[in-house]
Design a protein around this motif. Structure first.
Motif, PDB file in Angstrom:
ATOM      1  N   ALA A  89     -47.518  13.618 -11.933  1.00  0.00           N
ATOM      2  CA  ALA A  89     -47.065  14.944 -12.348  1.00  0.00           C
ATOM      3  C   ALA A  89     -45.544  15.045 -12.263  1.00  0.00           C
ATOM      4  N   GLY A  93     -43.285  15.412 -15.423  1.00  0.00           N
ATOM      5  CA  GLY A  93     -42.438  16.595 -15.473  1.00  0.00           C
ATOM      6  C   GLY A  93     -41.005  16.248 -15.826  1.00  0.00           C
ATOM      7  N   THR A 149     -52.203  16.463 -14.294  1.00  0.00           N
ATOM      8  CA  THR A 149     -50.817  15.997 -14.365  1.00  0.00           C
ATOM      9  C   THR A 149     -49.945  16.978 -15.134  1.00  0.00           C
ATOM     10  N   THR A 150     -50.438  17.453 -16.269  1.00  0.00           N
ATOM     11  CA  THR A 150     -49.659  18.367 -17.105  1.00  0.00           C
ATOM     12  C   THR A 150     -49.479  19.716 -16.438  1.00  0.00           C
ATOM     13  N   ALA A 153     -46.875  19.357 -13.836  1.00  0.00           N
ATOM     14  CA  ALA A 153     -45.543  19.178 -14.428  1.00  0.00           C
ATOM     15  C   ALA A 153     -44.948  20.486 -14.908  1.00  0.00           C
ATOM     16  N   THR A 157     -40.884  21.519 -14.969  1.00  0.00           N
ATOM     17  CA  THR A 157     -40.090  21.808 -16.173  1.00  0.00           C
ATOM     18  C   THR A 157     -39.546  23.233 -16.155  1.00  0.00           C
ATOM     19  N   SER A 335     -48.436  20.749 -23.406  1.00  0.00           N
ATOM     20  CA  SER A 335     -47.007  20.790 -23.077  1.00  0.00           C
ATOM     21  C   SER A 335     -46.112  21.206 -24.232  1.00  0.00           C
TER      22      SER A 335
END
Length: 641
Positions: A89, A93, A149-150, A153, A157, A335
């Motif tokens: 992550a 990110g 993971t997304t 992240a 971000t 994302s």
């Protein structure tokens, strides 16, 4: 004469009609429902049919909707899975921030903007909002590694984008130096983390056990918690969606995914808050602005930076981690969507004089286009991803069925079940059985059951009590296991004359011999446990399935606040002498079932008679799936011991 309808009631009525009808119409023409809601918002907006104006109620509803979306993502995140992918992550990110940031710098440079504006433009497209997360949930992918993971992240971000925004605006306005503003933002982040992860869980436990005994009260508390976290984030200079996400993570263990409270959270979000947010995005579409050549050209540059950057980051993630092609598509779909964080940063930059009106209009175009692309990409990719169950199969606490023989069982059994369930983010299912022979007394048993439910809530537990009428207690337990996809049965050891068990068998033995999931037979001394003792036969001499269940149970009960001690057992008549000698009040002794005979061995009975809590585990009936897990579990315990 009848006036044309208007006002908040009319506006809300029209929006609700769109919320119901738009997804149905969109899906008929094979367009994701998210896209239908956005176009539906445009259709009823002031620049199309003009059925609603820029109503403050709708604007606030849209704001709450995106906060709710981020809160739900944090609440549903599989923390055990996230712990395993946290490095991924962080890496993703950084990648998914850097790639569109660099391309955004180039687009701002081509657009002819100054240094401050170029840097801010780059940061606009580096962040993302999980607008298409409901699509992922609908496909059962909340526990997928790529999704975890997304989701993780997102915080990286958005926080980095806000840091860039604070520094650029501060330097441009001269209110403070860049390092000072960055320090203030980091201080605000520390305050937010402390409030969410230190204060909020303690307050939630106190409320659930102290005064929050009504389902509605618990839901209102959860609602207030994420709104308060969002408000605190705004107050310390951080975007509210970060605070809402942190609140979801903080309450993750206290609101199990299968609990009635989670059902209410998901219901209100899916039914109202999130759709209203998507409709409010559609209200922003202005055809005249979109048709402007300069705006379209700038929006094209920005959109290219967004798509190329986020797609490049997703492809890089596939190479690094690695992911399948479909998982890569899900990562890109989640994302690439630009929404709340992008719009907020654009408006702040415009008000500070860093950005001009062209960038604001182009940003609206990019937001709408990115949402459409994200919806289509996520919908198509998610349909090709097989939902993962690996993370849950090894967790005994996913769904624990606790048959209740009487009110004496309630507190100690359910508290122990809650400890195990909390470690897995699972749910406790207290089961009250009414056999066919007791059917004439059903009304009386139902009143007793309602009293039990009240006591369960007073214990501060978030459980799903079940009253079941069946032909027998054994049949009721078996049917409940299947319906709730149980991972463990926790039963109280019934003390009966040994001769009776020798002739007719123990109820626990009968259950263990037929159960498709591990069975834990407990004799509990009461009180809060002080130590967990896992008693294991050397060299894996015990049955693999029972050993694996015992290892897992001991680790789940231990959690983060109890010590775990592993005691080897020598076997034989005098083999448990050390165990019997060293056991003390407050211990929870975890044993595997003996190779043959009764589940509750003489050693377990002697420990229970001495006032020590004992739990004996058996493996699932007719399954060899635990063999490998048992060896792995024993290796882990060996390191800890």
């Amino acid at each position: 004469m009848i006036d044309a309808p208007s006002g908040p009631a009319w506006n809300l009525f029209v929006v609700l009609v769109v919320v119901v009808a738009a997804p149905l119409l969109a899906e008929r023409v094979r367009i994701p429902g998210v896209v239908g809601l956005i176009f539906g918002g445009f259709a009823i907006g002031p620049h199309a049919l003009d059925l609603v104006g820029n109503d403050e109620v709708l604007a606030n509803g849209g704001t709450v909707g995106v906060l709710y979306l981020m809160f739900l993502a944090g609440l549903e995140l599989d923390l055990a899975l996230f712990a395993r992918v946290r490095r991924n992550a962080v890496m993703f990110g950084l990648i998914t921030f850097t790639a569109p940031f660099v391309l955004g710098l180039l687009s701002g440079l081509i657009g002819g903007y100054g240094t401050g504006a170029i840097v801010l433009i780059g940061s606009l497209w580096a962040s993302h909002t999980l607008v298409t997360y409901p699509i992922v949930r609908r496909h059962g992918l909340s526990a997928n590694r790529a999704v975890a993971t997304t989701v993780g992240a997102t915080v990286i971000t958005d926080t980095m984008a806000l840091l860039v925004l604070a520094v650029v605006v501060g330097i441009h306005t001269g209110s403070a130096s860049g390092p000072v503003l960055a320090g203030e933002l980091l201080l605000g982040l520390a305050i937010l983390l402390g409030a969410c992860f230190l204060v909020l869980p303690v307050a939630a436990r106190w409320f659930f056990k102290g005064v929050g005994h009504e389902r509605t009260s618990r839901y209102i508390f959860v609602l207030a918690a994420f709104l308060g976290a969002a408000a605190l984030a705004d107050a310390v200079g951080i975007e509210g969606i970060v605070g809402a996400f942190f609140a979801g993570l903080a309450l993750n263990r206290l609101v199990p995914n299968r609990s009635p409270l989670m059902e209410r959270v998901e219901f209100f979000g899916a039914a109202f808050f999130i759709p209203v947010f998507l409709v409010s995005v559609g209200l922003l579409i202005v055809p005249g602005v979109v048709a402007d050549g300069s705006t379209l050209g700038l929006a094209g540059l920005f959109l290219t930076a967004v798509i190329a950057g986020k797609l490049g980051a997703a492809i890089a993630a596939r190479r690094l981690f690695p992911y399948s092609g479909a998982e890569t598509g899900v990562v890109f779909g989640l994302s690439v969507s630009q929404a709340a964080a992008t719009l907020a940063a654009t408006i702040v930059g415009f008000q500070a004089g860093v950005l001009d009106g062209r960038v604001v209009n182009a940003a609206v175009v990019v937001i709408v286009c990115s949402l459409l692309i994200a919806a289509v990409a996520t919908n198509r990719a998610a349909a090709r991803v097989t939902p993962e169950t690996t993370g849950e199969d090894g967790a005994l606490g996913r769904a624990i069925v606790v048959p209740l023989g009487g009110e004496d069982d309630l507190a100690p059994l359910l508290q122990l079940a809650a400890r195990v369930a909390r470690g897995s983010g699972g749910i406790v299912v207290p089961l009250q059985v009414v056999t066919e022979a007791q059917a004439p007394r059903l009304a009386e048993r139902r009143r007793s059951f309602e009293s039990l439910v009240g006591r369960i809530l007073h214990e501060g537990l978030e459980a799903e009590p079940v009253l079941r009428v069946d032909e027998s207690t054994a049949a009721a337990i078996q049917h409940t296991l299947l319906e709730h996809e149980a991972s463990l049965v926790l039963v109280r050891r019934e003390i009966r004359p040994p001769a009776l068990d020798a002739v007719f068998g123990s109820p626990a033995d009968e259950l263990a011999s037929a159960s498709p999931v591990p069975v834990a037979v407990a004799a509990l001394a009461g009180g809060r446990p002080a130590r967990v003792v896992l008693a294991m036969m050397p060299d894996g001499d015990q049955p693999d399935r029972a050993s694996a269940a015992a290892v897992r149970f001991a680790h789940e009960v231990t959690g983060r606040d109890l010590p775990l001690e592993v005691v080897p057992r020598a076997g034989g008549r005098d083999g448990d002498a050390r165990l019997l000698r060293e056991a003390r009040p407050g211990d929870v002794i975890v044993l595997a079932a003996p190779p043959s005979g009764a589940v509750f061995s003489p050693t377990a009975a002697r420990l229970a008679a001495a006032g020590v809590s004992v739990v004996v585990l058996t493996g699932p009936h007719g399954s060899g799936a635990f063999a490998t897990d048992a060896r792995l579990g024993l290796e882990v315990v060996g390191r800890r011991g």
